[in-house]
Design a protein around this motif. Structure first.
Motif, short mmCIF file in Angstrom:
data_model
loop_
_atom_site.label_atom_id
_atom_site.label_comp_id
_atom_site.label_asym_id
_atom_site.label_seq_id
_atom_site.Cartn_x
_atom_site.Cartn_y
_atom_site.Cartn_z
N ASP A 1 0.82 -1.21 0.00
CA ASP A 1 0.00 0.00 0.00
C ASP A 1 0.86 1.26 0.00
N VAL A 2 1.92 1.26 0.78
CA VAL A 2 2.82 2.42 0.81
C VAL A 2 3.44 2.64 -0.57
N LEU A 3 3.91 1.55 -1.19
CA LEU A 3 4.50 1.66 -2.53
C LEU A 3 3.47 2.13 -3.55
N ALA A 4 2.25 1.63 -3.46
CA ALA A 4 1.20 2.02 -4.40
C ALA A 4 0.85 3.51 -4.25
N LEU A 5 0.74 3.97 -3.02
CA LEU A 5 0.42 5.38 -2.79
C LEU A 5 1.58 6.29 -3.24
N ALA A 6 2.80 5.85 -2.97
CA ALA A 6 3.96 6.63 -3.42
C ALA A 6 4.04 6.67 -4.94
N ALA A 7 3.76 5.54 -5.59
CA ALA A 7 3.79 5.51 -7.06
C ALA A 7 2.68 6.39 -7.64
N SER A 8 1.52 6.39 -7.01
CA SER A 8 0.41 7.24 -7.47
C SER A 8 0.77 8.71 -7.35
N LEU A 9 1.36 9.08 -6.23
CA LEU A 9 1.76 10.48 -6.04
C LEU A 9 2.87 10.86 -7.01
N ALA A 10 3.82 9.97 -7.22
CA ALA A 10 4.90 10.24 -8.17
C ALA A 10 4.35 10.41 -9.58
N ALA A 11 3.40 9.55 -9.96
CA ALA A 11 2.77 9.68 -11.28
C ALA A 11 2.05 11.01 -11.40
N LEU B 1 -4.50 21.53 -18.34
CA LEU B 1 -3.92 20.30 -18.88
C LEU B 1 -3.15 19.56 -17.80
N ALA B 2 -2.35 20.27 -17.03
CA ALA B 2 -1.56 19.63 -15.98
C ALA B 2 -2.46 18.93 -14.97
N THR B 3 -3.53 19.58 -14.56
CA THR B 3 -4.44 18.99 -13.59
C THR B 3 -5.14 17.77 -14.15
N SER B 4 -5.63 17.87 -15.37
CA SER B 4 -6.36 16.76 -15.98
C SER B 4 -5.49 15.53 -16.17
N VAL B 5 -4.31 15.73 -16.72
CA VAL B 5 -3.40 14.61 -16.97
C VAL B 5 -2.92 14.00 -15.66
N ALA B 6 -2.58 14.84 -14.70
CA ALA B 6 -2.05 14.35 -13.43
C ALA B 6 -3.11 13.57 -12.65
N TYR B 7 -4.34 14.06 -12.63
CA TYR B 7 -5.40 13.36 -11.91
C TYR B 7 -5.68 12.01 -12.58
N GLY B 8 -5.67 11.97 -13.90
CA GLY B 8 -5.86 10.71 -14.60
C GLY B 8 -4.75 9.72 -14.31
N ALA B 9 -3.51 10.19 -14.26
CA ALA B 9 -2.38 9.31 -13.95
C ALA B 9 -2.48 8.79 -12.52
N PHE B 10 -2.85 9.65 -11.58
CA PHE B 10 -3.01 9.22 -10.18
C PHE B 10 -4.07 8.13 -10.07
N LEU B 11 -5.22 8.36 -10.71
CA LEU B 11 -6.29 7.36 -10.65
C LEU B 11 -5.91 6.07 -11.36
N ALA B 12 -5.19 6.16 -12.47
CA ALA B 12 -4.78 4.96 -13.20
C ALA B 12 -3.86 4.09 -12.35
N VAL B 13 -2.87 4.69 -11.73
CA VAL B 13 -1.93 3.93 -10.91
C VAL B 13 -2.63 3.37 -9.67
N LEU B 14 -3.46 4.18 -9.02
CA LEU B 14 -4.15 3.70 -7.82
C LEU B 14 -5.16 2.61 -8.16
#
Length: 106
Positions: free
Chosen positions: A41-51, A75-88
């Motif tokens: 879980d820690v790795l997943a949350l860190a990877a989501s934040l990094a993404a 654009l930054a917000t849209s892409v970043a939120y999508g990446a966070f949700l994809a990884v999580l």
């Protein structure tokens, strides 16, 4: 506004929502709760934040400003939120399969 704040504005504004999603990810399901799961879980949350951070910076730097001064932030917000949700979401699915496989072994 400071250039550092401008570059990280999406993170600053989305941090409360990312924390809520992170807490929900951490708490669900409640059992089993062991060291390997906590580490995952820690790795997943860190990877989501990094993404989130990496794609936010990419989106901000690569946005076409001819559409307006706000476009880099949008654009930054849209892409970043999508990446966070994809990884999580991927981590949630992997964790679910992993926990189900471990329960079937017991």
């Amino acid at each position: 506004m400071s250039p550092l704040v401008t570059l990280n504005l999406a993170l600053i504004l989305f941090l409360p929502w990312l924390l809520i999603l992170g807490v929900l990810y951490w708490l669900y399901p409640r059992q089993p709760r062991h060291g390997a799961r906590r580490a995952f879980d820690v790795l997943a949350l860190a990877a989501s934040l990094a993404a989130f951070v990496l794609t936010m910076h990419w989106g901000y730097r690569n946005a076409d400003t001819s559409y307006g001064g706000m476009w880099p932030q949008i654009l930054a917000t849209s892409v970043a939120y999508g990446a966070f949700l994809a990884v999580l979401s991927a981590a949630f699915g992997l964790r679910r399969r992993w926990l189900a496989r471990n329960l079937n072994r017991s």
